[in-house]
Scaffold this active site. Structure first.
Site, PDB file in Angstrom:
ATOM      1  N   LEU E  81       0.807  -1.219   0.000  1.00  0.00           N
ATOM      2  CA  LEU E  81       0.000   0.000   0.000  1.00  0.00           C
ATOM      3  C   LEU E  81       0.840   1.269   0.000  1.00  0.00           C
ATOM      4  O   LEU E  81       0.320   2.369   0.180  1.00  0.00           O
ATOM      5  CB  LEU E  81      -0.990  -0.044   1.157  1.00  0.00           C
ATOM      6  CG  LEU E  81      -1.897  -1.291   1.101  1.00  0.00           C
ATOM      7  CD1 LEU E  81      -2.786  -1.367   2.323  1.00  0.00           C
ATOM      8  CD2 LEU E  81      -2.725  -1.323  -0.169  1.00  0.00           C
ATOM      9  N   CYS E  82       2.143   1.131  -0.211  1.00  0.00           N
ATOM     10  CA  CYS E  82       3.012   2.306  -0.313  1.00  0.00           C
ATOM     11  C   CYS E  82       2.861   2.974  -1.679  1.00  0.00           C
ATOM     12  O   CYS E  82       2.707   2.299  -2.687  1.00  0.00           O
ATOM     13  CB  CYS E  82       4.474   1.895  -0.139  1.00  0.00           C
ATOM     14  SG  CYS E  82       4.933   1.654   1.586  1.00  0.00           S
ATOM     15  N   HIS E  83       2.921   4.297  -1.665  1.00  0.00           N
ATOM     16  CA  HIS E  83       2.880   5.066  -2.906  1.00  0.00           C
ATOM     17  C   HIS E  83       4.240   5.010  -3.609  1.00  0.00           C
ATOM     18  O   HIS E  83       5.265   5.047  -2.938  1.00  0.00           O
ATOM     19  CB  HIS E  83       2.559   6.530  -2.592  1.00  0.00           C
ATOM     20  CG  HIS E  83       1.181   6.736  -2.067  1.00  0.00           C
ATOM     21  ND1 HIS E  83       0.857   6.497  -0.758  1.00  0.00           N
ATOM     22  CD2 HIS E  83       0.034   7.148  -2.674  1.00  0.00           C
ATOM     23  CE1 HIS E  83      -0.436   6.755  -0.575  1.00  0.00           C
ATOM     24  NE2 HIS E  83      -0.955   7.156  -1.716  1.00  0.00           N
ATOM     25  N   MET E 118       8.846   4.178   5.334  1.00  0.00           N
ATOM     26  CA  MET E 118       8.915   2.794   4.866  1.00  0.00           C
ATOM     27  C   MET E 118      10.140   2.573   3.989  1.00  0.00           C
ATOM     28  O   MET E 118      10.718   1.490   3.979  1.00  0.00           O
ATOM     29  CB  MET E 118       7.640   2.415   4.095  1.00  0.00           C
ATOM     30  CG  MET E 118       6.384   2.338   4.943  1.00  0.00           C
ATOM     31  SD  MET E 118       6.573   1.483   6.532  1.00  0.00           S
ATOM     32  CE  MET E 118       7.171  -0.115   6.014  1.00  0.00           C
ATOM     33  N   GLU E 119      10.537   3.608   3.251  1.00  0.00           N
ATOM     34  CA  GLU E 119      11.710   3.490   2.387  1.00  0.00           C
ATOM     35  C   GLU E 119      12.967   3.299   3.243  1.00  0.00           C
ATOM     36  O   GLU E 119      13.822   2.464   2.932  1.00  0.00           O
ATOM     37  CB  GLU E 119      11.832   4.742   1.508  1.00  0.00           C
ATOM     38  CG  GLU E 119      10.893   4.768   0.312  1.00  0.00           C
ATOM     39  CD  GLU E 119       9.413   4.950   0.668  1.00  0.00           C
ATOM     40  OE1 GLU E 119       9.109   5.394   1.801  1.00  0.00           O
ATOM     41  OE2 GLU E 119       8.561   4.650  -0.190  1.00  0.00           O
ATOM     42  N   ASP E 133      23.186 -12.880   4.487  1.00  0.00           N
ATOM     43  CA  ASP E 133      23.513 -13.773   3.362  1.00  0.00           C
ATOM     44  C   ASP E 133      25.023 -13.914   3.169  1.00  0.00           C
ATOM     45  O   ASP E 133      25.521 -15.013   2.897  1.00  0.00           O
ATOM     46  CB  ASP E 133      22.871 -13.218   2.082  1.00  0.00           C
ATOM     47  CG  ASP E 133      23.112 -14.110   0.879  1.00  0.00           C
ATOM     48  OD1 ASP E 133      22.883 -15.324   0.992  1.00  0.00           O
ATOM     49  OD2 ASP E 133      23.525 -13.596  -0.171  1.00  0.00           O
TER      50      ASP E 133
END
Lengths: 168, 168, 168, 168, 168, 168
Positions: E81-83, E118-119, E133
């Site tokens: 739901l992020c733009h 969020m970024e 990893d």
């Protein structure tokens, strides 16, 4: 030579030599454009399978064109430190310039804070790869040469023309 | 010249000249590998900002290497008629071969039904674009030249070596 | 009606109604294929801009074909519970079946553990969207209708033919 | 009929019939919105596995909604000549309109230089594919029909309503 | 407790509890930034393989940095739901804060209508996964802990500092 | 300490410390699985907006589940040195384990030449980011903690259980 200063002059590295995506927040929004070029060299008989008498054959050139246009839009996903951009125009021109060479040119435009050189270069590079792919069954020795920026306009550094390229 | 036959010999076109992703379902699974190469030509002072005395400076070469490796994995997304593949190995080597040229080599491997030439070529192409991007603030005239396949092994057509490239 | 049983019969939901990507690890590898179809309905004058006398005009159909082929490869990225697959073949055919309708068919093949119905359906759907996009400047009322699976072969459930579609 | 003029009127082709991403640089930034629709037709017993008494069952509809929203954001990656856009709103509504049909509507908004019709159409198309995927284990004959644009607002061409669709 | 009101207060759900991408069209464009952090905890001998005496070893940290920067650009593709946003800056810092913990910080900037929390969080999360990893062959028990937002600035809700984090 | 040997023991670096995607071509195909876990810690009142009395509210958990499943499929695109894989199963479970913590577990399976630890870890990480995103309007201080691998099976190194995690 002042190594430290040299390193810093690569804008994508910080003072410690670490990669970052540079801050363009305070740069001005200007109209920007860039044109890049790649030459794809192949045997004359390969070239005739792609373009004959100036007429494209089948879907080859359209496929190359679409691949280049889509790749230009993916530049910030491919080249790690490129900013995501909303290109306002992409064109891709393909032309046989002699009996062994096909020239691919890509022009991108943007009204934004950063240049579109990488987008134009990515467009021609992936278009050239696609042309190689279409022809590789008959000619694995195809060479992609002279991929370079031809011109750019806009931005703080202003306009630029590649003077080493006679055929701009 | 039998144009119809020529056109058909481009494997990505069907008899009507339409693009398709060819059927490799009945091809044998063999060990396949391919190595491609690109040369990036820049001013001597630009090259010294990237590699000095054989030592890489900062994150430049690592960024180029990661970009090339990731791009090789995206080949089927970039080159429209390539099959999706599960590469088992990707290496990317970067070396200054003289004071103005950096050579990038990419080797890909696969145990599968189709070759990995395009993956190796995509790896070097995007690596070269990334090297351009890292250096473009100081040298917009950088040239990406001589992108080509050097060798391939495996598959029905067997092994192949690019004989025009002396420095293979 | 036994709601609990019904819900479970949707294979992508577990017993609690939660979405998951089902385990195909123990399914057999078989040859699988699927063909899907979409009809794109437009004004006769729009259709003539795309295909005239059976001849495609400009890059329209090649663009549609490439878009559909590339989308089929992206199915597992678009449809959340689809497994990633390595398609061995994708073809996309586009034909005017009357003066207002263009039919798009996509066939996908795989030697694998799960079917390719969604890949064929994604191919025709994105091809139809691209055809709409190419024509929307002259005809916004274009309708994409009758998108459906025509046939599938392979897998435990065996072959299937869409019997409601007369024109299979 | 003036074929040349017709071809040119397809805005995504240039005068030579070649695909390009059109220049929207000089278009005005306006508020734009678009709503598209798809109908998914299935057996009544299939529909009851998805929605019963107006209540969604398990994660099916949420999965469909998320798939459609994510696809709308990927439009410029799927439809080759679409511009990358920064949508400011995406909604996706799913409703059983009778005992065999589920209607999916997607509305997108943007403050920008180009319309969002393709984004709304891509949203409903991928949502419909996902609904098919969730139900295909019990009903392979599901039909996706009547995918079309319902309304658009903003831009030079102004507002538009699909008058052939009674149920707008 | 007023459940209905609670549910609505989650901005990504509408009044019916359905996910949507919220309308930010009418929000103001402001300068926004966010910084997030993750701690990666490993055995002391593992940490020494990555950083020794403050010096990074080989390509490990550069790989982590590039992975985090690229992931921040993919946020709207990962978090449904992020733009989509056009970040103007991304930096990623990696530091050993004691003999068993490496701290990763990511700062993102944007001049836009919605925040970049969020970024920044996606940047540190994927960077931490990449560090895992790189080290997992020698230490599978590595723990990614304390991933959180440290600060944000800009937007209607104004500036925010994570007061529970002593080491901001 | 033999630094050279240490560095080499990080399998993603070659003898010169350069990143590469390791050759798994000669590894055996075995059944492999991995389960990872993340804990998301929030205020009790935030948790009640998401799950109340064991019942999920609205689309929140389904959105989180889909985001995690889709991310697991993108692992090789996010974590630069991961091999592309064709996962045969992905499940994502979400549970409130007390009044402030939600546990997310992801299990991935593959019949292949390399492990799926990174896929399971990527699944829980992006699921946790999505949960943060859904709740951030009411609780910016949410903490993602204790992201780790719980178990793996298959491959040359055999089975592994995280013994530091009491709640495996």
């Amino acid at each position: 030579m002042n190594t430290e200063k040299n390193r810093n002059s690569l804008s994508h590295l910080d003072a410690k030599g670490q990669a970052h995506m540079v801050d363009v927040g305070s740069k001005e929004v200007t109209e920007r454009s860039a044109t890049a070029r790649a030459l794809v060299e192949m045997k004359p008989e390969t070239l005739l399978k792609v373009i004959d008498g100036g007429l494209p054959k089948g879907d080859v050139l359209a496929t190359v064109r679409i691949a280049g246009i889509q790749a230009a839009k993916k530049t910030s996903d491919l080249v790690p430190l490129c900013h995501p951009l909303m290109l306002t125009k992409i064109t891709l021109d393909i032309e046989a310039i002699n009996e062994t060479q096909i020239e691919i040119r890509c022009t991108c435009k943007l009204s934004g804070k950063t240049g579109v050189e990488m987008e134009a270069l990515t467009g021609v590079s992936v278009a050239a790869l696609t042309l190689y792919d279409m022809c590789k069954a008959v000619d694995k020795g195809i060479l992609i040469k002279e991929t370079c920026l031809l011109t750019k306009t806009g931005g703080k550094s202003g306009d630029w023309v590649n003077e080493q390229e006679g055929n701009v």
